[in-house]
Design an enzyme around this catalytic site. Sequence first.
Site, mmCIF file in Angstrom:
data_model
loop_
_atom_site.group_PDB
_atom_site.id
_atom_site.type_symbol
_atom_site.label_atom_id
_atom_site.label_comp_id
_atom_site.label_asym_id
_atom_site.label_seq_id
_atom_site.Cartn_x
_atom_site.Cartn_y
_atom_site.Cartn_z
ATOM 1 N N ALA A 1 10.612 -23.224 28.860
ATOM 2 C CA ALA A 1 8.927 -23.866 28.810
ATOM 3 C C ALA A 1 9.080 -24.295 30.486
ATOM 4 C CB ALA A 1 9.123 -25.379 28.231
ATOM 5 N N THR B 1 8.858 -32.824 23.203
ATOM 6 C CA THR B 1 9.056 -34.005 23.985
ATOM 7 C C THR B 1 8.270 -35.334 23.421
ATOM 8 O OG1 THR B 1 7.926 -35.057 25.935
ATOM 9 C CG2 THR B 1 7.014 -32.997 25.429
ATOM 10 N N GLU C 1 6.151 -37.013 24.934
ATOM 11 C CA GLU C 1 4.764 -37.166 25.672
ATOM 12 C C GLU C 1 3.847 -36.494 24.557
ATOM 13 O OE1 GLU C 1 4.928 -36.039 29.962
ATOM 14 O OE2 GLU C 1 7.007 -36.227 29.956
ATOM 15 N N TYR D 1 0.858 -30.546 30.386
ATOM 16 C CA TYR D 1 2.116 -30.183 29.739
ATOM 17 C C TYR D 1 2.302 -30.511 28.494
ATOM 18 C CZ TYR D 1 6.837 -31.170 28.935
ATOM 19 O OH TYR D 1 8.071 -31.506 28.176
ATOM 20 N N SER D 2 1.820 -31.977 28.290
ATOM 21 C CA SER D 2 1.919 -32.517 26.902
ATOM 22 C C SER D 2 1.197 -31.878 25.877
ATOM 23 C CB SER D 2 2.041 -34.093 26.849
ATOM 24 O OG SER D 2 0.763 -34.387 27.293
ATOM 25 N N ALA D 3 0.012 -31.449 26.095
ATOM 26 C CA ALA D 3 -1.003 -30.938 25.535
ATOM 27 C C ALA D 3 -0.365 -29.300 24.950
ATOM 28 C CB ALA D 3 -2.383 -30.686 25.932
HETATM 29 P P1 NAD Z 1 13.509 -26.804 32.917
HETATM 30 O O1 NAD Z 1 12.200 -26.648 33.559
HETATM 31 O O2 NAD Z 1 14.600 -27.235 33.718
HETATM 32 O O3 NAD Z 1 14.205 -25.387 32.179
HETATM 33 C C1 NAD Z 1 13.305 -24.446 31.648
HETATM 34 C C2 NAD Z 1 13.869 -23.043 31.637
HETATM 35 O O4 NAD Z 1 12.930 -22.341 30.664
HETATM 36 C C3 NAD Z 1 14.106 -22.628 33.021
HETATM 37 O O5 NAD Z 1 15.625 -22.141 32.968
HETATM 38 C C4 NAD Z 1 13.150 -21.641 33.130
HETATM 39 O O6 NAD Z 1 13.420 -20.567 33.816
HETATM 40 C C5 NAD Z 1 13.024 -21.059 31.523
HETATM 41 N N1 NAD Z 1 11.522 -20.514 31.313
HETATM 42 C C6 NAD Z 1 10.530 -20.843 31.723
HETATM 43 N N2 NAD Z 1 9.575 -20.110 31.253
HETATM 44 C C7 NAD Z 1 10.152 -18.999 30.547
HETATM 45 C C8 NAD Z 1 9.843 -17.806 30.092
HETATM 46 N N3 NAD Z 1 8.482 -17.465 29.840
HETATM 47 N N4 NAD Z 1 10.707 -17.165 29.347
HETATM 48 C C9 NAD Z 1 11.881 -17.269 29.305
HETATM 49 N N5 NAD Z 1 12.244 -18.552 29.932
HETATM 50 C C10 NAD Z 1 11.492 -19.073 30.592
HETATM 51 O O7 NAD Z 1 13.182 -27.749 31.543
HETATM 52 P P2 NAD Z 1 14.136 -28.718 30.877
HETATM 53 O O8 NAD Z 1 13.845 -30.201 31.623
HETATM 54 O O9 NAD Z 1 15.495 -28.137 30.797
HETATM 55 O O10 NAD Z 1 13.414 -28.947 29.332
HETATM 56 C C11 NAD Z 1 13.823 -27.967 28.435
HETATM 57 C C12 NAD Z 1 12.995 -28.223 27.273
HETATM 58 O O11 NAD Z 1 13.123 -29.414 26.785
HETATM 59 C C13 NAD Z 1 11.555 -27.953 27.591
HETATM 60 O O12 NAD Z 1 10.955 -27.461 26.309
HETATM 61 C C14 NAD Z 1 10.943 -29.298 27.696
HETATM 62 O O13 NAD Z 1 9.701 -29.458 27.323
HETATM 63 C C15 NAD Z 1 11.932 -30.125 26.723
HETATM 64 N N6 NAD Z 1 12.113 -31.609 27.043
HETATM 65 C C16 NAD Z 1 12.583 -31.842 28.461
HETATM 66 C C17 NAD Z 1 12.861 -33.367 28.672
HETATM 67 C C18 NAD Z 1 13.059 -33.738 30.133
HETATM 68 O O14 NAD Z 1 13.087 -34.942 30.264
HETATM 69 N N7 NAD Z 1 13.488 -32.725 30.982
HETATM 70 C C19 NAD Z 1 12.687 -34.155 27.651
HETATM 71 C C20 NAD Z 1 11.867 -33.782 26.468
HETATM 72 C C21 NAD Z 1 11.821 -32.653 26.088
#
Ligand code: NAD
Length: 352
Positions: free
Chosen positions: A85, A136, A138, A161-163
């Site tokens: 994401a 999330t 959010e 983002y959240s949308a």
């Molecule tokens: P991050 O930005 O650290 O990692 C996202 C990863 O996805 C990266 O390695 C990136 O290279 C990869 N990526 C992005 N676009 C891509 C694509 N088109 N194809 C393949 N890979 C792609 O994010 P994170 O914090 O590790 O979050 C991971 C997931 O957890 C997300 O879906 C996020 O919405 C969700 N999330 C995060 C949190 C938080 O606090 N960080 C909380 C709840 C949910």
Amino acid sequence: MNQKTILVTGGSGFIGSNLIRRIINYTDYSVVNIDKLTYSGNPESLIDIEDHPGYTFIQADICDREAVRKVFSMYSPRYIMNLAAESHVDRSIDGPDAFIQTNINGTFILLSEAYDYFKMLSPEDKDLFRFLHVSTDEVYGSLGDTGYFTEETPYDPRSPYSASKASSDHLVNAWYHTYGLPVLITNCSNNYGPYQYPEKLIPVIILNALKHKSIPLYGKGDNIRDWLFVDDHARALLSVLEKGKPGETYNIGGNNEKTNLEIVHAICDLLDEMKPLAGKSYRELITFVTDRPGHDKRYAIDASKIRRELGFSPAYTFETGIRTTVEWYLNNNNWCTAVLSNKYQLERLGKL
Ligand code: NAD
């Protein structure tokens, strides 16, 4: 189907890399990681397990249908965990396009390719297959001073983002109700811990403090988030994957509501103890800056369903988790330098 194979998307990011490390070090599963390696995806985050026989890395975009199809047919996974994401709210304000593309279209491609794969499985393998979508809290919008997000809270996303995450959750649910794909959705609160790209609150505070730069705090620092240590999130995801009921959503939270000011104070106090400055406290570096547009006031998770139904509860308190995190950033300056060696240099984003 290969019953020991988990396909993880976005595994080179913050949560994905911690999740893969846990899977490789503590389970019998093998992992195929599909990651595009955007600015936030870093192979350095998995350097300790990259040569493990149970780990395979494929650099690909989840929006690339051919690539996704090939991975399903080559590896025949039992599980897919979708973490790929665009994840940073401030970036979604400056440039929402990539959020729509990856978070919505990418999830759609994964769902449709997963369904094509699922249709070809034997009835026994169909019973085992799961598509876990990581989302999330959010998506639920913002809370006032009281109340908690439950799995029944109506969606009310406020940022691009959240949308985009809310849209992807709806698509995942649609593939369950329309096509019978065995999906699971998790909505988690704010994560913190090792390997978090230094644009999010906690690593920004630590790294700015270590460079003796001002520590930016949005508004009055009174926004409240519910913090979860990343390895607890990884454990929760594995428990939903193995024990969750298809079609269900599970909220994941840490029962750790903190204002941003409390977070900054906790980090400054730990740095004062671990790497003291001569004659002053890191707290003196705190600077209040204009608030983020549409900054949600408070998020808090009711995590009673996952505790009651799957027996999951976090192992870290905020105190143990934040100490581990600060220590990790102090000891891993090389990782920080490597991931920041591209354009982004900790500057403020998403101001309008
Ligand atoms: P991050 O930005 O650290 O990692 C996202 C990863 O996805 C990266 O390695 C990136 O290279 C990869 N990526 C992005 N676009 C891509 C694509 N088109 N194809 C393949 N890979 C792609 O994010 P994170 O914090 O590790 O979050 C991971 C997931 O957890 C997300 O879906 C996020 O919405 C969700 N999330 C995060 C949190 C938080 O606090 N960080 C909380 C709840 C949910």
